[in-house]
Design a protein around this motif. Sequence first.
Motif, PDB file in Angstrom:
ATOM      1  N   SER A 110       0.824  -1.210   0.000  1.00  0.00           N
ATOM      2  CA  SER A 110       0.000   0.000   0.000  1.00  0.00           C
ATOM      3  C   SER A 110       0.854   1.255   0.000  1.00  0.00           C
ATOM      4  CB  SER A 110      -0.937  -0.009   1.216  1.00  0.00           C
ATOM      5  OG  SER A 110      -0.203  -0.048   2.417  1.00  0.00           O
ATOM      6  N   VAL A 111       1.979   1.215   0.726  1.00  0.00           N
ATOM      7  CA  VAL A 111       2.892   2.363   0.737  1.00  0.00           C
ATOM      8  C   VAL A 111       3.448   2.605  -0.664  1.00  0.00           C
ATOM      9  CG1 VAL A 111       5.098   3.236   1.610  1.00  0.00           C
ATOM     10  CG2 VAL A 111       3.508   2.088   3.164  1.00  0.00           C
ATOM     11  N   PHE A 286     -16.760  10.977   3.328  1.00  0.00           N
ATOM     12  CA  PHE A 286     -15.355  10.682   3.566  1.00  0.00           C
ATOM     13  C   PHE A 286     -14.662  10.177   2.309  1.00  0.00           C
ATOM     14  CE2 PHE A 286     -11.743   8.188   5.110  1.00  0.00           C
ATOM     15  CZ  PHE A 286     -11.150   9.122   5.951  1.00  0.00           C
ATOM     16  N   SER A 287     -15.383   9.482   1.438  1.00  0.00           N
ATOM     17  CA  SER A 287     -14.771   8.982   0.201  1.00  0.00           C
ATOM     18  C   SER A 287     -14.297  10.113  -0.692  1.00  0.00           C
ATOM     19  CB  SER A 287     -15.763   8.102  -0.567  1.00  0.00           C
ATOM     20  OG  SER A 287     -16.835   8.873  -1.086  1.00  0.00           O
ATOM     21  N   LYS A 288     -14.897  11.295  -0.546  1.00  0.00           N
ATOM     22  CA  LYS A 288     -14.483  12.465  -1.324  1.00  0.00           C
ATOM     23  C   LYS A 288     -13.414  13.264  -0.600  1.00  0.00           C
ATOM     24  CE  LYS A 288     -19.122  13.067  -3.316  1.00  0.00           C
ATOM     25  NZ  LYS A 288     -19.777  12.005  -2.541  1.00  0.00           N
ATOM     26  N   GLN A 292      -8.243   7.253   2.193  1.00  0.00           N
ATOM     27  CA  GLN A 292      -8.337   5.901   2.719  1.00  0.00           C
ATOM     28  C   GLN A 292      -9.795   5.599   2.998  1.00  0.00           C
ATOM     29  OE1 GLN A 292      -6.252   6.163   6.638  1.00  0.00           O
ATOM     30  NE2 GLN A 292      -6.471   8.338   6.270  1.00  0.00           N
ATOM     31  N   SER A 293     -10.079   4.362   3.338  1.00  0.00           N
ATOM     32  CA  SER A 293     -11.452   3.962   3.622  1.00  0.00           C
ATOM     33  C   SER A 293     -11.633   3.783   5.124  1.00  0.00           C
ATOM     34  CB  SER A 293     -11.782   2.651   2.897  1.00  0.00           C
ATOM     35  OG  SER A 293     -11.688   2.814   1.498  1.00  0.00           O
ATOM     36  N   LEU A 294     -12.827   4.089   5.589  1.00  0.00           N
ATOM     37  CA  LEU A 294     -13.153   3.850   6.983  1.00  0.00           C
ATOM     38  C   LEU A 294     -13.523   2.385   7.179  1.00  0.00           C
ATOM     39  CD1 LEU A 294     -15.284   7.015   7.859  1.00  0.00           C
ATOM     40  CD2 LEU A 294     -12.845   6.611   8.270  1.00  0.00           C
ATOM     41  N   GLY A 324      -3.494  10.733   8.928  1.00  0.00           N
ATOM     42  CA  GLY A 324      -4.321  11.785   9.492  1.00  0.00           C
ATOM     43  C   GLY A 324      -5.159  11.290  10.656  1.00  0.00           C
ATOM     44  N   GLU A 325      -6.233  12.039  10.957  1.00  0.00           N
ATOM     45  CA  GLU A 325      -7.091  11.644  12.067  1.00  0.00           C
ATOM     46  C   GLU A 325      -8.513  12.142  11.853  1.00  0.00           C
ATOM     47  OE1 GLU A 325      -6.866  14.783  15.663  1.00  0.00           O
ATOM     48  OE2 GLU A 325      -4.950  13.787  15.267  1.00  0.00           O
TER      49      GLU A 325
END
Length: 487
Positions: A110-111, A286-288, A292-294, A324-325
Motif C-alpha cells: 500500500s505504501v 469521507f470517500s471524497k 483511505q477507507s473507513l 491523518g485523524e
Amino acid sequence: MIPASIYLPEDLSAFTEALEFFLTKVNADTTVSIAFSGGLDSTVLLHLLSQHELAKPLKKHLYAHYIDHGLQAISLDWKAHCQQICESFQVPFKSSVIEIETRQRQGIESVARKLRYQALSAQLPCTDDVLVTGHHQRDQAETLLLNLVRGAGVAGLSAMPYQKEIVSMRGRFQHIRPLLTVPYEKLVAYAHYFQLHWVEDPSNELLNFKRNVMRHEVLPVLEAHWPNVEKTIARSAQNMSEARLLLDRMANRLLLSHKQSNYFLDLNLFRDLDWLEQKNVIRSWFSKTGSQSLTLKHYEWIRTVLFAKSMSRQNAFSYQLPQGELAFFKDRLYYLPELPKPFTVYLDEFLNTIVRYKVQQGVGGRIPSEYSDITHGYEFMINKELLSKSHLIEVRSLSQADDFNRKKLKVFFQKHSIPVWERRVWPVLALQGELIGVLGCSNCLNSLSEPIVDSNQKVIEEVKIKVPEALIWQLMGLVVSIPKWNA
C-alpha cells in the motif's frame, strides 16, 4: 514488430472493443500517461494505445512513465528495457524514482502504491489529463476476493472502478483502466501474436504478499471447479459498483439538501436519520475527503461519540488513522490529514499563490475582478502608498504577543464553532509587524495605530481598502486547511 490494424483476430476482438470504449473517454488533446512497468499488462496496453490504427489521434500526446521503487536490484535493467520498448514504439519515455521508508513486508504494497500514484500524477501537465494502467479482469477478481476476506462493504466489493477522478496538488486528473474487462489469457495471446517482450517481476511469486496467495493458491482452486470464475467475480464487482452508485446518489441528495464543507460534516443536520442512513452519508462524504477507507471500528467509534450520554468538557474527540485523524468538535466530524501549523506569508507571496491556484483551476492568470467588489467582508485602514509595498504586509498565524481583544475573539470563535486546532493558528494581517486585522472578526482589535506617516512625517491620505476576504479564505484552505466557518 507486427503493426496492429483495425481488424484483430477474432480471439483478440476484446482489445478493439476495449480501445473503442476508452476513446470515448478522451479527446485528441488529452495527454495520456501510461504507467509502464515493462510487465505483460502494461506492455500490451502500451502497444495497443501506440500502435493500433484507431489510437492514432492519441499518439502526439501519449507517453510512458516508469517508476523505480528501489525494491529490486535489477530495477535499472528494467528501466533500460522499458526505454528500449518505448523507442521501438516511438513513444516518449519518462522515469521517476521513489523511496519507500519502511522495509517491512506488512503494508509495503500500500505504501508503494500510494507513492507510485503520487509520482505518476506529478508528471501530468494539466487538469483532466489521463493516467492509464494495465489492470485486467484477473486483477479485478483478485481485488474483490482480497477485500471480501478483509470484511469489506459495498465499496470494497466494488473492487477497482474503470474510471476514477484523483485530486492531487497539481489539480484533478482521471485514472482509467482500459483493459479491466479483458481476461488475463487474452493479454498473453495478444503479446504472443504481436511478438512482444516483457519482464517478469520475481516478487510476483512470493507468497508473503496476500495478492500472490490469492493468485497462485486460491484462484486456481476456484477455477478447477468454476472455469469462468474470474469473469463471474468481475461481474459481481460490477453489480456491487452499481449498488454503490445508488448509495452514493442517496447520500449526495442528503448532502446537497444541507450545505456541507469539504473540511467537516455537520452530523447534527442528519440526526433524524437512522444509523444506517447516517453511516451511508459519512461514507460518501469521507470517500471524497480522505485518501483511505473507513473500517468497521471507525464507524463504531463515530457512533459511540454520536450517542455518548456525556460529552467531554470541550465536546471534542479524536481518532488517529494511518493517514491523518478523525476529530469531532461540537456535532461536526472532521478529517484532518495533518494539524494546521503556524505560518507566515507576505502579501505579495499570498497574491501570487492565489493567482497560481486560479491558473491551475482554469480561472485565468489574474485575480478575478469580482473580488474587488466584495461588500460582505471586513475592511482595513491601509496606507495607499504602503499598499504598493506588499512585501511589508503579512498574513500569518495569531500570536499571543499580538494586541487583540481576547474576550471578543473568544466569543467570535465560540459563535462560529471554530475548533481548537484552528484557533491556535488563526490568520491575522500585520503591517510592518503591527497587527491590523483578524480574519473574519472586525472588532477583535483593541485599537488601531495612529495614521501611518511617510519618511517625511507627512500624513498620507488614508483610504479604505476592501481586503479580498474570499481570497484569504482560499489561501487558508490551501496553506493551513482552515475553512470558512459557514462553508
